[in-house]
Each structure stands twice: as structure tokens, then as C-alpha cells.
Scaffold this active site. Structure first.
Site: not given
Ligand code: ATP
Ligand code: LTN
Length: 327
Positions: A112, A194, A197
Site C-alpha cells: 500500500k 487481487k 477497492k
Molecule cells: P483494499 O484492497 O483497498 O485494501 P479491500 O478490498 O481489501 O480494500 P477491506 O475492507 O480491506 O477491503 O476488506 C474487507 C474484507 O474483504 C477482508 O476480510 C478481506 O480479506 C476481504 N477481501 C478483500 N479483497 C478480497 C479479494 N480480492 N478476494 C477475497 N477477499 C477479499
């Protein structure tokens, strides 16, 4: 005694199907078998700059989506992290028993912060200590998260064990629950990354509130390969990702899915996958519209939930103060 589940999600950006399949869907199933606490982690969100009005709106959107996805206020508690000051206080205390070396090993910070490490906030670096505090405050046994959070969970366990060794048994040492299917949903535009968001690409992620048209367009544009047969093969990340999403939404086995697509082409796979996602999200989107139309009701549900968990957090802090000789 039911086991306690705790998990958190950041109220930032738009919620995508990776968040849904990796985390939210697991939160919703088996609610009756556990004692569930879910948290919208706004203090984590401010580790990177946020617009105040947008953050406030995103907290409500997230609450509406989680209730719409099936979080049942009768069986689960859903509250906003900053409503309970103990999260920040415990994070400070855990900072003081966590060696720098442990924190420096966290790969999410490296990803990040990117090249501009010097400009990243201290909060972004320290993010995992706040996450450990979220979990340890509530005597949590189980933490349902996507694969990307595994390292943070291991750190939380190490911190809990270190504290217990130094000051006597205080914290429950938690275990992660990571789904077998779609634990790491990949970007549609780049299946080696991955789904996230914070990724800006227009065709990167399917968001939970995307319209059917948009979903179809995004899935049709998804990166695949130049081969033909439709099989679960991890060496073909584009097709593997699409099949995993299909599997997570339909609940069918790999063999059933491969048999279903035998002799068909990528065009069919994409069309059917889009359909499965659209139908999977439709009931959630319909319920969401009702929740978001009544923000006062959402705010009241969140506030009641904070009242329910506050005594648990306060009891933990009292124990921590006593063990450490504070105050
Ligand atoms: P960012 O990618 O901007 O860090 P994020 O999409 O990971 O944000 P979070 O709020 O940090 O969002 O994550 C919420 C939940 O979603 C966590 O349990 C995380 O492990 C899960 N998660 C996030 N991205 C994925 C993905 N691509 N596949 C499966 N689970 C995910
Ligand atoms: N770091 C998590 C969000 C999160 C969390 C938690 C998850 C914050 N506190 C406690 C589980 C338990 C993420 O998804 N990026």
C-alpha cells in the site's frame, strides 16, 4: 457456549464481489451457531486520506449493504469502530509490546505504501496493531477474512501470546476462517492482482451495487487466455478466476462446472457467469434500496449495537489496566 466471531470491513470505496465472497458471505452463513460481532472500521479507513462527508456516507452505505447481504440484527452485532474508544486505546498499548521487526514484515504495508514509503502515514504502518486490538478486545475465537488478511491474523496471535506470557493470561488467541473457494478473487482486468477497492481501473472489479448492464460489460471484458477448454487450472489465472467466482455463486463442484462448460467457449462462460452474478446480487440490491432509504433507522441500529458491545470492550480494558499496572 457459542464461539465468538469478530470481523471488520473498511468503509471505503465501493464494495466488490471479492469482499462479498471472501468475507461478507461467510459472515452471513452460520450466524445462528456463533456469537457474532461485525465492525465497520472507520479508524482503519483514515490511514489514508478520506473526505469527511464521503466517509460518513460510506459508513451508512456499508451498513446498508451488510444488512442487505443478510447480517441479521437479531443474531449479530454490527457497529462502527470509532464509537468504542477502547479500540484506539488498546492499539496504543499493543504498540508498546510489539517489536518493530514484526510490524516491518507486514506485506500489506509494503504494497500500500508503494515507492513513496516516506510519505505514508504512521497509521498505515501501524494498521495491524489496530486490527489486533479490534479482535482481542472481544475475546474473539474466530475471524472470518479473505486470504490477504492471513498475515495480520498471525501477527494478532503473536501479539496476544506475547502479552499473555508477559502479563499473565489476558487474551483469547484467535484463529482465522478463510473460505475454501474465492478466498482471493482476482482483478478482472489483471488476474495476477487481487481485486481491490483502491484499484481505479474501470473494468477491474464488479461492485455489489453495479447494474446488470455494467456487470455484463465488465465480465465480457475480463482477461482470459488464448486457449480453449474451460477447466480449473491455476496456471491459467484469468479463466481460473472466472470459474472460481462462478463456483462461489452457484455452490456447484469443480467437476459439475467443467462438465457443464465442456465444448463451450469463453463467450458462453462469460455470459453465464454474468448472469449468475447478476442473479446473486439482485436480492441484496433490492434489500439495500430499502435500508438506505431510511438512514435514521440505520444509524439507530448501529448505535444500539455499539451499546451492546461496549461492556465487553470495557471489561477487557479493565483487565489490561490491572495486569499492566496502569492508572
Ligand atoms: P483494499 O484492497 O483497498 O485494501 P479491500 O478490498 O481489501 O480494500 P477491506 O475492507 O480491506 O477491503 O476488506 C474487507 C474484507 O474483504 C477482508 O476480510 C478481506 O480479506 C476481504 N477481501 C478483500 N479483497 C478480497 C479479494 N480480492 N478476494 C477475497 N477477499 C477479499
Ligand atoms: N484489515 C482488514 C479489516 C479489518 C479486520 C479487523 C478484519 C480491520 N479490523 C478485525 C478482521 C478483524 C481488511 O480487510 N483489510
Amino acid at each position: 457456549m457459542k464461539k465468538r466471531i469478530f470481523s471488520g470491513i473498511q468503509p471505503t470505496g465501493k464494495v466488490h464481489i471479492g469482499n462479498y465472497l471472501g468475507a461478507i458471505k461467510q459472515w452471513v452463513t452460520n450466524q445462528g451457531d456463533h456469537d457474532n460481532i461485525y465492525c465497520i472500521v472507520d479508524l482503519h479507513a483514515i490511514t489514508v486520506p478520506q473526505d469527511p462527508a464521503e466517509l460518513k456516507a460510506s459508513i451508512r452505505t456499508m451498513a446498508g449493504l451488510l444488512f442487505a447481504a443478510g447480517i441479521d440484527p437479531e443474531q449479530s452485532v454490527l457497529f462502527v469502530q470509532s464509537a468504542i474508544p477502547a479500540h484506539s486505546e488498546l492499539a496504543w498499548i499493543l504498540n508498546c509490546i510489539t517489536p518493530m521487526g514484526w510490524m516491518e514484515r507486514m506485506t500489506q504495508f509494503k504494497e500500500k505504501a508503494g515507492k513513496d514509503r516516506e510519505r505514508a502515514s504512521v497509521g498505515l504502518f501501524d494498521y495491524p496493531a489496530l486490527m489486533a486490538s479490534d479482535i482481542l478486545l472481544y475475546d474473539t475465537h474466530l475471524v472470518p477474512v479473505g486470504e490477504d488478511q492471513k498475515q495480520h491474523l498471525e501477527l494478532t496471535r503473536d501479539i496476544a501470546q506475547r502479552f499473555n506470557r508477559q502479563y499473565g493470561e489476558t487474551f483469547v488467541v484467535p484463529e482465522p476462517i478463510i473460505p475454501k473457494i474465492a478466498a482471493r478473487v482476482m482483478g478482472l482486468d489483471d488476474p495476477t492482482k487481487k481485486m481491490s477497492k483502491s484499484e481505479p481501473g474501470k473494468f477491474h472489479a464488479v461492485y455489489m451495487l453495479d447494474t446488470p448492464d455494467v456487470i455484463l460489460k465488465k465480465v465480457k471484458r475480463a482477461t482470459t487466455d488464448s486457449l480453449r477448454d474451460i477447466r480449473f487450472d491455476e496456471n491459467r489465472p484469468g479463466v481460473f478466476n472466472l470459474l472460481s467466482i462462478y463456483q462461489a455463486f452457484t455452490g456447484e463442484t469443480e467437476a459439475e462446472i467443467e462438465a457443464h462448460f465442456a465444448g463451450k467457449g469463453y463467450g458462453d462462460l462469460k455470459k453465464e457467469l454474468a448472469e449468475v452474478i447478476i442473479e446473486g446480487l439482485r436480492p441484496i440490491q433490492e434489500r439495500y434500496a430499502k435500508f438506505i432509504a431510511d438512514p435514521a433507522q440505520l444509524d439507530a441500529l448501529l448505535a444500539q449495537s455499539a451499546d451492546k458491545v461496549r461492556p465487553i470492550a470495557e471489561a477487557t480494558m479493565k483487565r489490561v489496566h490491572q495486569r499492566m499496572g496502569l492508572g
